[in-house]
Write a protein that holds these residues in place. Structure first.
Motif, short mmCIF file in Angstrom:
data_model
loop_
_atom_site.label_atom_id
_atom_site.label_comp_id
_atom_site.label_asym_id
_atom_site.label_seq_id
_atom_site.Cartn_x
_atom_site.Cartn_y
_atom_site.Cartn_z
N GLY A 20 0.50 -1.11 -0.05
CA GLY A 20 -0.08 -0.04 0.21
C GLY A 20 0.73 1.31 0.05
N PHE A 21 2.00 1.41 0.13
CA PHE A 21 3.10 2.46 0.15
C PHE A 21 4.20 2.15 -0.28
CE2 PHE A 21 5.64 2.55 3.93
CZ PHE A 21 4.96 1.58 4.95
N ARG A 22 5.18 2.99 -0.67
CA ARG A 22 6.43 3.12 -1.03
C ARG A 22 7.17 3.90 -0.05
NH1 ARG A 22 7.72 5.26 -5.85
NH2 ARG A 22 5.76 6.27 -5.82
N GLY A 23 8.22 3.61 0.43
CA GLY A 23 9.27 4.44 1.35
C GLY A 23 10.61 4.12 1.18
N ARG A 24 11.41 5.09 1.73
CA ARG A 24 12.89 4.83 1.77
C ARG A 24 13.22 4.84 3.46
NH1 ARG A 24 14.56 1.72 -1.68
NH2 ARG A 24 16.75 2.28 -1.17
N GLU A 25 14.17 4.45 4.04
CA GLU A 25 14.74 4.59 5.32
C GLU A 25 16.24 5.07 5.14
OE1 GLU A 25 16.09 2.48 9.27
OE2 GLU A 25 14.65 1.60 8.19
N LEU A 26 16.67 6.20 5.43
CA LEU A 26 17.98 6.69 5.49
C LEU A 26 18.55 6.96 6.96
CD1 LEU A 26 20.22 8.11 3.71
CD2 LEU A 26 18.89 10.35 4.33
N ARG A 27 19.74 6.51 7.07
CA ARG A 27 20.52 6.45 8.39
C ARG A 27 21.64 7.41 7.94
NH1 ARG A 27 19.31 2.23 12.73
NH2 ARG A 27 17.28 1.49 12.10
N LEU A 28 21.91 8.11 8.87
CA LEU A 28 23.11 9.11 8.56
C LEU A 28 23.83 9.54 9.95
CD1 LEU A 28 24.37 11.08 6.70
CD2 LEU A 28 22.77 12.87 7.49
N SER A 29 25.11 9.36 9.77
CA SER A 29 26.05 9.83 11.03
C SER A 29 26.81 10.97 10.67
CB SER A 29 27.07 8.41 11.25
OG SER A 29 26.25 7.55 11.55
N LEU A 30 26.72 11.58 11.78
CA LEU A 30 27.57 12.94 11.79
C LEU A 30 28.56 12.88 13.09
CD1 LEU A 30 24.50 15.39 11.11
CD2 LEU A 30 26.10 14.38 9.62
N THR A 31 29.64 13.46 12.97
CA THR A 31 30.62 13.55 13.87
C THR A 31 31.28 15.08 14.09
OG1 THR A 31 31.18 11.19 13.59
CG2 THR A 31 32.58 12.43 15.07
#
Length: 162
Positions: free
Chosen positions: A85-96
């Motif tokens: 029923g839906f499309r999506g993306r997961e984004l993980r991001l690290s900042l230091t």
């Protein structure tokens, strides 16, 4: 809100550089392999006013002679978050954030400012919407005899339109 998807590195660099003149306040980028090989893309990100405020630079890897404080952009992980029923993306991001404890702004102040910018990202996007912005963790620790690090990990869930 503008979205640009391009496999042409020059198109991404041109858009980042144009952001300084057209009133763009935030840039969220998933540069994929470009950040591992492109000095030009890294330089364009480092020149962005929002990212460089209070920092001496923005880098993909720890530079051998950079003066702290500076920001390291970690690897991002982009994965499918679709379901029936839906499309999506997961984004993980690290900042230091790297700080030497001698700068004008404290490490905590810089980390708070960075978190504030990320949390204020607008949810509505032309191709979808951010349904979740989640700080997964914030850790601070010593880096050698005089320095400090602050690692901030984020998770974004983006639901596609239609």
């Amino acid at each position: 809100i503008d979205i640009l998807q391009s496999n042409a590195e020059h198109a991404l660099i041109d858009r980042i550089q144009a952001a300084k003149q057209d009133g763009t306040r935030y840039i969220l980028i998933n540069p994929a392999a470009f950040t591992h090989t492109s000095v030009a893309l890294r330089d364009a990100l480092a020149a962005d006013a929002m990212l460089s405020t209070g920092l001496n630079g923005v880098y993909e890897e720890r530079p051998p002679q950079a003066r702290a404080p500076y920001l390291l952009l970690g690897d991002s992980i982009d994965s499918d978050w679709s379901a029936r029923g839906f499309r999506g993306r997961e984004l993980r991001l690290s900042l230091t954030l790297v700080h030497d404890a001698r700068g004008d702004a404290s490490l905590g102040t810089l980390a708070d400012a960075l978190e504030s910018v990320v949390e204020r990202l607008p949810p509505a996007l032309p191709a979808g919407r951010i349904v979740l912005t989640q700080m997964l963790r914030r850790r601070t620790g010593r880096d050698g005899a005089t320095g400090f690090l602050c690692l901030i990990d984020y998770r974004f869930l983006i639901e596609a339109n239609g």
